[in-house]
Structure formats: structure tokens, C-alpha cells
Design an enzyme around this catalytic site. Structure first.
Site, PDB file in Angstrom:
ATOM      1  N   SER A  38      45.449  34.575  40.214  1.00 53.73           N
ATOM      2  CA  SER A  38      44.298  34.567  39.295  1.00 53.73           C
ATOM      3  C   SER A  38      43.206  35.562  39.631  1.00 53.73           C
ATOM      4  O   SER A  38      42.207  35.655  38.896  1.00 53.73           O
ATOM      5  CB  SER A  38      43.691  33.163  39.223  1.00 53.73           C
ATOM      6  OG  SER A  38      44.551  32.287  38.528  1.00 53.73           O
TER       7      SER A  38
ATOM      8  N   LYS B 288      42.122  37.757  36.804  1.00 53.50           N
ATOM      9  CA  LYS B 288      41.150  37.420  35.766  1.00 53.50           C
ATOM     10  C   LYS B 288      39.880  38.274  35.838  1.00 53.50           C
ATOM     11  O   LYS B 288      39.153  38.397  34.842  1.00 53.50           O
ATOM     12  CB  LYS B 288      40.803  35.931  35.838  1.00 53.50           C
ATOM     13  CG  LYS B 288      41.962  35.005  35.460  1.00 53.50           C
ATOM     14  CD  LYS B 288      41.551  33.544  35.519  1.00 53.50           C
ATOM     15  CE  LYS B 288      42.642  32.605  35.030  1.00 53.50           C
ATOM     16  NZ  LYS B 288      43.743  32.452  35.978  1.00 53.50           N
TER      17      LYS B 288
ATOM     18  N   SER C  20      38.959  29.135  36.638  1.00 53.92           N
ATOM     19  CA  SER C  20      40.287  29.756  36.594  1.00 53.92           C
ATOM     20  C   SER C  20      41.177  29.125  35.530  1.00 53.92           C
ATOM     21  O   SER C  20      42.387  28.921  35.741  1.00 53.92           O
ATOM     22  CB  SER C  20      40.961  29.664  37.967  1.00 53.92           C
ATOM     23  OG  SER C  20      41.856  30.728  38.156  1.00 53.92           O
TER      24      SER C  20
ATOM     25  N   LYS D 298      36.209  35.137  43.114  1.00 53.12           N
ATOM     26  CA  LYS D 298      37.407  34.730  42.358  1.00 53.12           C
ATOM     27  C   LYS D 298      38.479  34.253  43.324  1.00 53.12           C
ATOM     28  O   LYS D 298      38.756  34.903  44.338  1.00 53.12           O
ATOM     29  CB  LYS D 298      37.962  35.880  41.511  1.00 53.12           C
ATOM     30  CG  LYS D 298      39.044  35.403  40.542  1.00 53.12           C
ATOM     31  CD  LYS D 298      38.442  34.526  39.446  1.00 53.12           C
ATOM     32  CE  LYS D 298      39.503  33.687  38.718  1.00 53.12           C
ATOM     33  NZ  LYS D 298      39.880  32.470  39.493  1.00 53.12           N
TER      34      LYS D 298
END
Length: 353
Positions: free
Chosen positions: A133, A136, A190, A295
Site C-alpha cells: 500500500s 497509494k 489504507s 504510509k
């Protein structure tokens, strides 16, 4: 005649004994009284000495010990003590510390000092690995670069359901939200369906969006990176720690990404019902961290991942941790890096100019 002379001697002896007896008795009595007085005077002195004995012993102990020491040894001891006090303290900077001795449990790790562009710490920074992820962040940059209306309402569709890993979502099919809310949920919590929906609602659809992701990567100099979809569920989304440091630095220039990725929690109204969402990075809720971009990522092929732009030891840094072993290991590695940098900085500040 002889008998008279003997009688006279006997009489004189008897008279002498009689005269000396009182004198001897008086002398003996006097000596006895003096002895008694001496004993009487000695008893209080002994008693007093007994009472004060512990205090005297404690007070006198150091002096007695010192007195027993030979002069040469005593002088040597003082000299050694003086040398110990004056012994110079070794000054250490981050450059002096061997990063390999820092116990990190992430397979790849990189710390970049943004003020100099130099790597502070490296561990397999050029190994190409799945990034989950972390993808993203690129998804958000592509959406923002296109200057799409963040207040436009988009919907979660069947195509946004994860058919690859079968992950769950709190966004049922048919849920509507603004593009801004979808970006918030993708970066903060997420949410895979939110991220996929952002790509699907891009002009030209998903193929155009993926092309834009790879073009952005090339523009940033991410030569060892490739993107296949916007969520990171695919293990074909790959990069290196060096490339991701470039991506995080670029993402930090977007106010929306900085704000959304570091939001600790948010209550979002979905289909008329308020729903609470939380950040997947626990460090954003810590008072000990000053984080600009955050993140997390996880799929089985990538392991636990974490990237951040933060201020550590009064320096702006980018931290990349990939394929960490254990659920909390990436957080532990980040904290270990922070303590290491702060310790080195404190010692460096004490170094005389």
C-alpha cells in the site's frame, strides 16, 4: 650479763614492732583508700568511653585507613584519581557510528537527510521488492496532478472489490463519497476500495491511470519501480528503498497528502451513518514524533512496510522500512532509528569547536 643483754634486745624488738604497726596500718589504709578512689574515678571514664566508642570508630575509620597507607601509595592513588577526572571523553557523531550495529529487523532500510540529500543509514536500499500500500502515495499524487475536482462525488463499484487477495473493506458497494474523502481514507486507513475507485474515476479509466503512475515514477527518477494498479494489492507493484525515498520527498510537497496521511482519526458519514476510521501508523498519534508524510503497507509478498517524512534530531528526514518481520517491527525499527539519531546528535552538539 648475757641474759640481761638478750632481754634488752628482745624488749627493744617488741617496742619497735609496736611503734611501727600503727604507721604501717595507716600507710596501708591510705593506699587502699587511694586505690578505691582511682577505681571510682576510672569507672565513669570507661563508661563514657564505651558510650562514645561507635562515633569515634566511624569518624576515625577513614583517618586510620589513610594513616596505614604508605606515602608513596597514597600519592599514587591521588594522582590516578586526578587523571581519571581529566580523562578526555570521546565525542561521537553520526558519521562515527557504524549503522550495521543498529539492530534493524526490516529487510530494506534507508534514512535520507533531506537538508543534505545524503544517506544517513542504508540496508539493502537497491533491492527491488513489492511495496504493497505504499503505492497509494503515488495514487494520490497522480490524482492531484490531474487537478480533478476533489468535491466531486464518486461511488464504490463492484470493480473496486478486491478479487486478488480477498481483503475486506468497510466501504460497501454503492457507497458514495467525495474524491477528497476517498483520498483521505486511502492514505489514512489504507482503504483499498477507496484507492481503486480513485483510479477508476480517472479520465480514461484504470489503464490511463496506471500509465500516469508509471510516467510519474519515471519523472521522479524512480528507475527501478513499476506500478500495475493503484492499491498495492498486486505484488507486481515494486520499487526500492532509494526510489521510495524519492517518492516520499515528492509526496511531501502536496499539502493534501501531508494532511490526509498524518490524520490520526476521522469520523466520516457513509450512506448517512457516521463511521470512525483510524490511521494505520500508530506513530502519528505519538507526541514524540513530528511526521509530515506517513504510509504503511502490507501484503504477504511485501511484508510490513512503512515510509515517513519526519523531523528527527532537528533534521528533516525520509525513512523507508520494507519487509519488516512481525506486526510491530516496522514501528520498532522507526523508534530505534530515531533514538540512534538523537543520541548521535546530542553527542555531536557537545563536541568542542
Amino acid at each position: 650479763m648475757k641474759q640481761k643483754f638478750k632481754a634488752a634486745l628482745l624488749l627493744g624488738a617488741l617496742l619497735g614492732v609496736g611503734l611501727n604497726a600503727p604507721l604501717l596500718a595507716a600507710t596501708s589504709k591510705k593506699e587502699t583508700e587511694q586505690a578505691k578512689k582511682s577505681q571510682a574515678a576510672a569507672k565513669p571514664a570507661v563508661k563514657s568511653a564505651a558510650k562514645s566508642a561507635p562515633t569515634k570508630k566511624v569518624a576515625a575509620a577513614p583517618a586510620q585507613k589513610s594513616a596505614k597507607l604508605p606515602a608513596a601509595k597514597s600519592g599514587k592513588s591521588v594522582q590516578a584519581s586526578s587523571q581519571t577526572a581529566k580523562k578526555p571523553v570521546r565525542r561521537v557523531s553520526m558519521a562515527d557510528i557504524d549503522p550495521s550495529r543498529l539492530a534493524l529487523y526490516s529487510s530494506s532500510a534507508l534514512v535520507i537527510d533531506q537538508s543534505t540529500g545524503q544517506a544517513v543509514l542504508e540496508k539493502h536500499p537497491d533491492t527491488v521488492v513489492p511495496i504493497a500500500s505504499i503505492s497509494k502515495l503515488m495514487t494520490a499524487m497522480v490524482v492531484l496532478d490531474a487537478k480533478l475536482d476533489l468535491h466531486e462525488v464518486i461511488a464504490i463499484g463492484e470493480d473496486d472489490v478486491d478479487g486478488l487477495k480477498g481483503t475486506r473493506s468497510r466501504l460497501p458497494v454503492g457507497t458514495t463519497m467525495t474524491r477528497e474523502t476517498a483520498m483521505l481514507l486511502a492514505l489514512m486507513s489504507s482503504e483499498n476500495r477507496a484507492a481503486h475507485s480513485l483510479g477508476r474515476h480517472y479520465p480514461g479509466g484504470m489503464p490511463a491511470f496506471v500509465q500516469a503512475m508509471n510516467r510519474k515514477a519515471q519523472a521522479l527518477g524512480m528507475v527501478n519501480s513499476r506500478f500495475e494498479e493503484p492499491t498495492g494489492l498486486s505484488s507486481n507493484n515494486v520499487s526500492t528503498a532509494h526510489d521510495l525515498a524519492r517518492m516520499v520527498s515528492a509526496a511531501a510537497r502536496y499539502p493534501e497528502i501531508r494532511g490526509f496521511s498524518t490524520t490520526a482519526e476521522a469520523r466520516v458519514e457513509l450512506n448517512g451513518r457516521p463511521t470512525d476510521f483510524h490511521n494505520t501508523n500508530a506513530l502519528v498519534r505519538s507526541d514524540n514524533w513530528e511526521i509530515g508524510v506517513s504510509k504503511t503497507g502490507y501484503i504477504s509478498e511485501a511484508g510490513r512496510c512503512l515510509v515517513m517524512q519526519a523531523r528527527v534530531a532537528d533534521k528533516p528526514v525520509v525513512i523507508v522500512l520494507l519487509d519488516s518481520v512481525g506486526k510491530m517491527t516496522r514501528v520498532g525499527d522507526a523508534n530505534r532509528i530515531k533514538r540512534w539519531m538523537e543520541s548521535a546528535s546530542l553527542v555531536s552538539e557537545r563536541r568542542p569547536v
